[in-house]
Design a protein around this motif. Structure first.
Motif, PDB file in Angstrom:
ATOM      1  N   VAL A  40       0.860  -1.283  -0.109  1.00  0.00           N
ATOM      2  CA  VAL A  40       0.007  -0.124   0.021  1.00  0.00           C
ATOM      3  C   VAL A  40       0.717   1.227  -0.085  1.00  0.00           C
ATOM      4  CG1 VAL A  40      -2.115  -1.131   1.196  1.00  0.00           C
ATOM      5  CG2 VAL A  40      -0.448  -0.090   2.492  1.00  0.00           C
ATOM      6  N   GLN A  41       0.221   2.379  -0.396  1.00  0.00           N
ATOM      7  CA  GLN A  41       1.000   3.731  -0.472  1.00  0.00           C
ATOM      8  C   GLN A  41       1.593   4.202   0.768  1.00  0.00           C
ATOM      9  OE1 GLN A  41       1.277   5.006  -3.286  1.00  0.00           O
ATOM     10  NE2 GLN A  41       2.582   6.545  -2.826  1.00  0.00           N
ATOM     11  N   PHE A  77       2.304  -9.167   9.375  1.00  0.00           N
ATOM     12  CA  PHE A  77       1.098  -9.393  10.391  1.00  0.00           C
ATOM     13  C   PHE A  77       0.205  -8.281  10.247  1.00  0.00           C
ATOM     14  CE2 PHE A  77       4.895 -12.028  12.016  1.00  0.00           C
ATOM     15  CZ  PHE A  77       4.328 -13.068  12.151  1.00  0.00           C
ATOM     16  N   GLY A  78       0.488  -7.390   9.782  1.00  0.00           N
ATOM     17  CA  GLY A  78      -0.656  -6.070   9.563  1.00  0.00           C
ATOM     18  C   GLY A  78       0.008  -4.945  10.197  1.00  0.00           C
ATOM     19  N   HIS A  79      -0.773  -3.837  10.037  1.00  0.00           N
ATOM     20  CA  HIS A  79       0.047  -2.352  10.500  1.00  0.00           C
ATOM     21  C   HIS A  79      -0.163  -2.347  12.117  1.00  0.00           C
ATOM     22  CE1 HIS A  79       0.754   1.628  10.248  1.00  0.00           C
ATOM     23  NE2 HIS A  79      -0.301   2.001  10.881  1.00  0.00           N
ATOM     24  N   LYS A  80      -1.013  -2.796  12.824  1.00  0.00           N
ATOM     25  CA  LYS A  80      -1.194  -2.603  14.383  1.00  0.00           C
ATOM     26  C   LYS A  80      -0.003  -3.421  15.060  1.00  0.00           C
ATOM     27  CE  LYS A  80      -5.860  -1.834  14.922  1.00  0.00           C
ATOM     28  NZ  LYS A  80      -7.247  -2.120  15.482  1.00  0.00           N
ATOM     29  N   ILE A  81       0.318  -4.472  14.457  1.00  0.00           N
ATOM     30  CA  ILE A  81       1.356  -5.524  14.904  1.00  0.00           C
ATOM     31  C   ILE A  81       2.692  -4.904  14.613  1.00  0.00           C
ATOM     32  CG2 ILE A  81       2.501  -7.781  15.127  1.00  0.00           C
ATOM     33  CD1 ILE A  81      -0.124  -7.730  16.519  1.00  0.00           C
ATOM     34  N   GLY A  82       2.628  -4.345  13.423  1.00  0.00           N
ATOM     35  CA  GLY A  82       4.000  -3.692  12.818  1.00  0.00           C
ATOM     36  C   GLY A  82       4.356  -2.548  13.838  1.00  0.00           C
ATOM     37  N   LEU A  83       3.463  -1.707  13.943  1.00  0.00           N
ATOM     38  CA  LEU A  83       3.855  -0.695  14.892  1.00  0.00           C
ATOM     39  C   LEU A  83       4.237  -1.195  16.406  1.00  0.00           C
ATOM     40  CD1 LEU A  83       0.902   1.977  14.030  1.00  0.00           C
ATOM     41  CD2 LEU A  83       3.423   2.206  13.735  1.00  0.00           C
ATOM     42  N   GLU A 120       2.919   2.139   2.964  1.00  0.00           N
ATOM     43  CA  GLU A 120       4.077   1.339   3.338  1.00  0.00           C
ATOM     44  C   GLU A 120       5.350   1.864   2.383  1.00  0.00           C
ATOM     45  OE1 GLU A 120       2.397  -2.506   2.899  1.00  0.00           O
ATOM     46  OE2 GLU A 120       2.173  -2.902   5.060  1.00  0.00           O
ATOM     47  N   LYS A 121       4.845   2.323   1.246  1.00  0.00           N
ATOM     48  CA  LYS A 121       5.651   2.880   0.357  1.00  0.00           C
ATOM     49  C   LYS A 121       6.614   4.119   0.954  1.00  0.00           C
ATOM     50  CE  LYS A 121       3.977   0.917  -3.880  1.00  0.00           C
ATOM     51  NZ  LYS A 121       3.366   1.150  -5.169  1.00  0.00           N
ATOM     52  N   TYR A 122       5.692   4.980   1.616  1.00  0.00           N
ATOM     53  CA  TYR A 122       6.483   6.104   2.218  1.00  0.00           C
ATOM     54  C   TYR A 122       7.212   5.742   3.606  1.00  0.00           C
ATOM     55  CZ  TYR A 122       2.982   9.173  -0.510  1.00  0.00           C
ATOM     56  OH  TYR A 122       2.549   9.753  -1.257  1.00  0.00           O
ATOM     57  N   VAL A 123       6.841   4.779   4.112  1.00  0.00           N
ATOM     58  CA  VAL A 123       7.655   4.129   5.248  1.00  0.00           C
ATOM     59  C   VAL A 123       8.970   3.446   4.682  1.00  0.00           C
ATOM     60  CG1 VAL A 123       8.028   2.243   7.019  1.00  0.00           C
ATOM     61  CG2 VAL A 123       5.827   3.391   6.687  1.00  0.00           C
ATOM     62  N   PHE A 124       8.803   2.873   3.416  1.00  0.00           N
ATOM     63  CA  PHE A 124      10.110   2.406   2.905  1.00  0.00           C
ATOM     64  C   PHE A 124      10.876   3.576   2.336  1.00  0.00           C
ATOM     65  CE2 PHE A 124      12.147   1.956  -1.378  1.00  0.00           C
ATOM     66  CZ  PHE A 124      13.210   0.716  -1.062  1.00  0.00           C
TER      67      PHE A 124
END
Length: 163
Positions: free
Chosen positions: A59-60, A130-136, A62-66
């Motif tokens: 998703v977009q 695992f998804g955004h919440k677990i990632g954070l 995640e591209k910004y995080v990258f």
């Protein structure tokens, strides 16, 4: 003539407490040799990541995080390798102590950038799996570990004169 017991005799070898606070130049270079491969590995991984087929599907956000992770990883690589290149270009050094102070600041800045890149990279990988919440959550844990081990513990030990 009265001798001050706190002052070393001329023939005495100074102990570590008598050495300059910023340490010896070779110690600084050894420290860079330990941190630099981590920055190199992370940067290499990030540079090849967009060329993998699945990268287009993230998703977009995640591209910004990258992009932020890549920026901090490359910044850390530049800052951590900077003193070695600068030392070679500036040879012979006219003011060794000033150079060591400047190089130490670069290494600290590079380490901060590397720590941020590690946290963002953790978020990127774990969010994808695992998804955004677990990632954070996992990125927060890694950030806490980096802050504690790299910065808080050494500052606490220094303040309390434990090491």
């Amino acid at each position: 003539m009265k001798v001050d017991p706190r002052q070393p005799n001329k023939g005495d070898v100074p102990d570590e407490a008598d050495l300059p606070e910023d340490g010896d130049f070779s110690d600084m270079l050894s420290e860079m040799r330990i941190v630099l491969p981590g920055a190199q590995t992370l940067a290499a991984f990030l540079i090849i990541l967009p060329f993998n087929g699945g990268f287009r599907n993230i998703v977009q956000s995640e591209k910004y995080v990258f992009l932020a992770t890549l920026f901090f990883a490359l910044s850390s690589l530049i800052l951590l390798s900077g003193p070695a290149v600068q030392h070679r270009v500036m040879r012979p050094l006219m003011d060794r102590e000033r150079f060591k102070r400047y190089a130490t600041r670069q290494i600290v800045a590079g380490s901060i950038a590397l720590g941020i890149a590690l946290v963002l990279g953790t978020n990127l990988v774990v969010s994808e799996v695992f998804g955004h919440k677990i990632g954070l959550l996992v990125a927060t844990v890694i950030g806490t570990i980096v802050a504690g081990v790299w910065w808080m513990v050494p500052l606490w030990l220094k303040r309390n004169k434990r090491v």
